[in-house]
Write a protein that holds these residues in place. Sequence first.
Motif, short mmCIF file in Angstrom:
data_model
loop_
_atom_site.label_atom_id
_atom_site.label_comp_id
_atom_site.label_asym_id
_atom_site.label_seq_id
_atom_site.Cartn_x
_atom_site.Cartn_y
_atom_site.Cartn_z
N MET A 1 25.08 87.86 71.33
CA MET A 1 24.12 88.02 72.43
C MET A 1 22.68 87.94 71.92
O MET A 1 22.34 88.52 70.90
CB MET A 1 24.32 89.38 73.11
N LYS A 2 21.87 87.23 72.64
CA LYS A 2 20.43 87.22 72.37
C LYS A 2 19.77 88.17 73.36
O LYS A 2 20.23 88.31 74.49
CB LYS A 2 19.87 85.82 72.56
N CYS A 3 18.67 88.80 72.92
CA CYS A 3 18.08 89.84 73.76
C CYS A 3 17.23 89.28 74.88
O CYS A 3 16.89 89.97 75.82
CB CYS A 3 17.27 90.82 72.91
N GLY A 4 16.85 88.01 74.82
CA GLY A 4 16.07 87.42 75.89
C GLY A 4 14.60 87.28 75.59
O GLY A 4 13.88 86.58 76.30
N LYS A 5 14.13 87.92 74.51
CA LYS A 5 12.73 87.79 74.14
C LYS A 5 12.57 86.51 73.32
O LYS A 5 13.23 86.33 72.30
CB LYS A 5 12.27 88.98 73.29
N ALA A 6 11.70 85.64 73.77
CA ALA A 6 11.52 84.34 73.12
C ALA A 6 11.03 84.48 71.68
O ALA A 6 11.34 83.65 70.83
CB ALA A 6 10.55 83.49 73.91
N THR A 7 10.29 85.53 71.40
CA THR A 7 9.70 85.70 70.07
C THR A 7 10.63 86.43 69.11
O THR A 7 10.35 86.52 67.92
CB THR A 7 8.38 86.47 70.17
N CYS A 8 11.72 86.97 69.61
CA CYS A 8 12.60 87.79 68.78
C CYS A 8 13.40 86.92 67.82
O CYS A 8 13.82 85.81 68.17
CB CYS A 8 13.52 88.61 69.66
N SER A 9 13.64 87.43 66.62
CA SER A 9 14.36 86.66 65.61
C SER A 9 15.82 86.42 65.98
O SER A 9 16.46 85.52 65.45
CB SER A 9 14.27 87.35 64.25
N CYS A 10 16.34 87.20 66.89
CA CYS A 10 17.74 87.03 67.29
C CYS A 10 17.96 85.73 68.05
O CYS A 10 19.09 85.28 68.21
CB CYS A 10 18.22 88.22 68.11
N GLN A 11 16.87 85.12 68.51
CA GLN A 11 16.99 83.84 69.21
C GLN A 11 17.45 82.73 68.27
O GLN A 11 18.16 81.83 68.66
CB GLN A 11 15.63 83.45 69.83
N LYS A 12 17.01 82.83 67.01
CA LYS A 12 17.29 81.77 66.04
C LYS A 12 18.45 82.14 65.13
O LYS A 12 19.25 81.29 64.76
CB LYS A 12 16.04 81.51 65.18
N ASN A 13 18.52 83.40 64.76
CA ASN A 13 19.49 83.83 63.76
C ASN A 13 20.55 84.74 64.36
O ASN A 13 20.25 85.79 64.92
CB ASN A 13 18.75 84.56 62.63
N LYS A 14 21.80 84.30 64.23
CA LYS A 14 22.90 85.09 64.78
C LYS A 14 22.99 86.47 64.14
O LYS A 14 23.39 87.44 64.76
CB LYS A 14 24.23 84.35 64.56
N LYS A 15 22.64 86.52 62.84
CA LYS A 15 22.72 87.79 62.11
C LYS A 15 21.70 88.80 62.60
O LYS A 15 21.84 90.01 62.39
CB LYS A 15 22.52 87.54 60.60
N ASP A 16 20.65 88.30 63.22
CA ASP A 16 19.59 89.19 63.69
C ASP A 16 19.83 89.72 65.11
O ASP A 16 18.99 90.37 65.69
CB ASP A 16 18.24 88.47 63.65
N ARG A 17 20.98 89.39 65.62
CA ARG A 17 21.28 89.87 66.97
C ARG A 17 21.50 91.37 66.95
O ARG A 17 22.04 91.92 65.99
CB ARG A 17 22.51 89.14 67.52
N HIS A 18 21.06 92.01 67.97
CA HIS A 18 20.99 93.48 67.97
C HIS A 18 21.31 94.02 69.35
O HIS A 18 21.36 93.29 70.33
CB HIS A 18 19.58 93.91 67.56
N GLY A 19 21.51 95.29 69.40
CA GLY A 19 21.75 95.95 70.67
C GLY A 19 20.81 97.10 70.86
O GLY A 19 19.90 97.26 70.05
N PRO A 20 20.95 97.95 71.83
CA PRO A 20 21.97 97.80 72.88
C PRO A 20 21.53 96.83 73.97
O PRO A 20 20.35 96.55 74.11
CB PRO A 20 22.08 99.21 73.44
N TYR A 21 22.48 96.32 74.66
CA TYR A 21 22.18 95.39 75.73
C TYR A 21 22.57 96.01 77.07
O TYR A 21 23.60 96.64 77.19
CB TYR A 21 22.97 94.10 75.56
N ASN A 22 21.71 95.79 78.01
CA ASN A 22 22.06 96.14 79.40
C ASN A 22 22.36 94.84 80.11
O ASN A 22 21.46 94.10 80.46
CB ASN A 22 20.90 96.86 80.08
#
Length: 76
Positions: A1-22
């Motif tokens: 899951m990506k958090c939705g923030k365009a500037t967040c590193s999780c957009q590019k890197n799967k390892k940087d994906r983080h939670g929690p998600y609503n």
Amino acid sequence: MKCGKATCSCQKNKKDRHGPYNLWDRKVNGRFTSKMISQNQFKQMSQWIEQRKRLEKLMAQAIVISQQIALEEFET
Ligand SMILES: [Zn+2]
């Protein structure tokens, strides 16, 4: 899951994906879609879901009662 923030590193890197998600899962045009929602929206949504559950419980009870009444009508 990506958090939705365009500037967040999780957009590019799967390892940087983080939670929690609503996440709000719902069916649109026969397909399931998920929407990221804020903490406030999540709280509001939880309240609505609670209210809907209570309403559905009442509806189910009302159906049972009306069926009993209908059966009694036919039996007399
Ligand atoms: Zn992120």
